[in-house]
Scaffold this active site. Structure first.
Site: not given
Ligand code: PEP
Length: 271
Positions: A14, A16, A109, A111, A182, A188, A233, A254
């Site tokens: 992703n 973003k 998601h 966000e 998630e 993040g 992460s 991400g």
């Molecule tokens: C995401 O945005 O779906 C995500 C998992 O981000 P990150 O891997 O940076 O935590």
């Protein structure tokens, strides 16, 4: 006894609101070259990959991936509107996603839920619109830290799952969905759910999917066909432990998906 189902791991990036047309194409090219090199070496990739670039580079990235044969590649949008067309400035529709040559979409998601205040009902309508258009939705669910601390994780993800798939009335429609767990506190932040914490939720979601299949005239065992990705992460050094869990069928990545070597490291960790 339920027959074990071989679910091919899916590693999804992703991106973003990162990458321009040029840097996005370069990133996808580097990853595809890396996968092709692995394929040409000892091991045939035992996984599939997916890219979710910004809408501005969706068509170019999809074009680049078309015909790539070292492994299956899914290209998708990061969001879409449930309506077919109309006065929705800034939005894109299922038809527009398809016209870019893309075949998937991230929906719900964290966000979108917590920064843009998307509701369960809106997300459910989008999932239905995606499935109706033969676009593979990746339905994201996950609890906030205060919800985990209040022991509400299962309640929250069960509700998000149920609302997300509410518009799918047939078991066959449900089979087309990918779910991503998630935890919001792990996105993040550099904090990852432990493999055991993640497995507990993935196992629970799979049971809920069994009930959802039965409700739609399918069999509870159909839950075994659904891929449930973990996101939060994920990095090359924690991927293989997470992906070693029974009900973790891939990763939604991400930050680490923006670097070709990190993304490839996660792919290799999924073998
Ligand atoms: C995401 O945005 O779906 C995500 C998992 O981000 P990150 O891997 O940076 O935590």
């Amino acid at each position: 006894m339920t027959e074990p189902v071989n679910r091919t791991p899916l590693i999804a990036g992703n991106w973003k609101m990162n990458t321009t047309l040029e840097s996005g194409v370069a990133l996808a090219k580097n990853i595809l070259e890396g996968v092709a090199a692995i394929d040409a070496g000892f091991s045939t990739p035992g996984w599939e990959i997916a890219f979710y670039p910004p809408a501005t580079s969706l068509a170019l990235v999809a074009d680049l991936c078309a015909g790539f044969d070292a492994c299956d590649v899914l290209v998708g949008a990061q969001n879409m509107h449930a309506e077919d067309s109309g006065a929705f400035t800034g939005e894109i529709s299922a038809e527009m996603v398809l016209s870019c040559g893309a075949g998937s979409v991230l929906l719900g998601h964290s966000e979108r839920r917590h920064v843009f205040n998307e509701t369960d009902a809106e997300i459910g309508a989008k999932v239905k619109a995606a499935v109706d258009a033969a676009i593979t939705p990746v339905l994201c669910v996950g609890e906030k830290l205060e919800e985990r601390d209040a022991d509400k994780t299962m309640e929250v993800v069960a509700h998000q799952l149920e609302a997300g798939i509410e518009g799918l009335t047939e078991a066959e429609q449900l089979k087309t969905v990918i779910v991503a767990y998630e935890p919001v506190w792990a996105i993040g932040t550099g904090r990852t759910a432990s493999p055991a914490q993640a497995q507990e939720v993935h196992g629970f979601l799979r049971k809920e999917l069994g009930k959802a299949f039965e409700k739609r005239g399918g069999k509870a065992e159909d839950r075994e066909t659904i891929r449930i990705l973990y996101g939060g992460s994920v990095k090359p050094d924690n991927a293989s432990e997470l992906l070693g869990e029974t009900d973790i069928d891939g990763a939604l990545v991400g930050g680490a998906s923006l670097d070709a070597q990190s993304f490839l490291g996660i792919c290799e960790g999924s073998n």
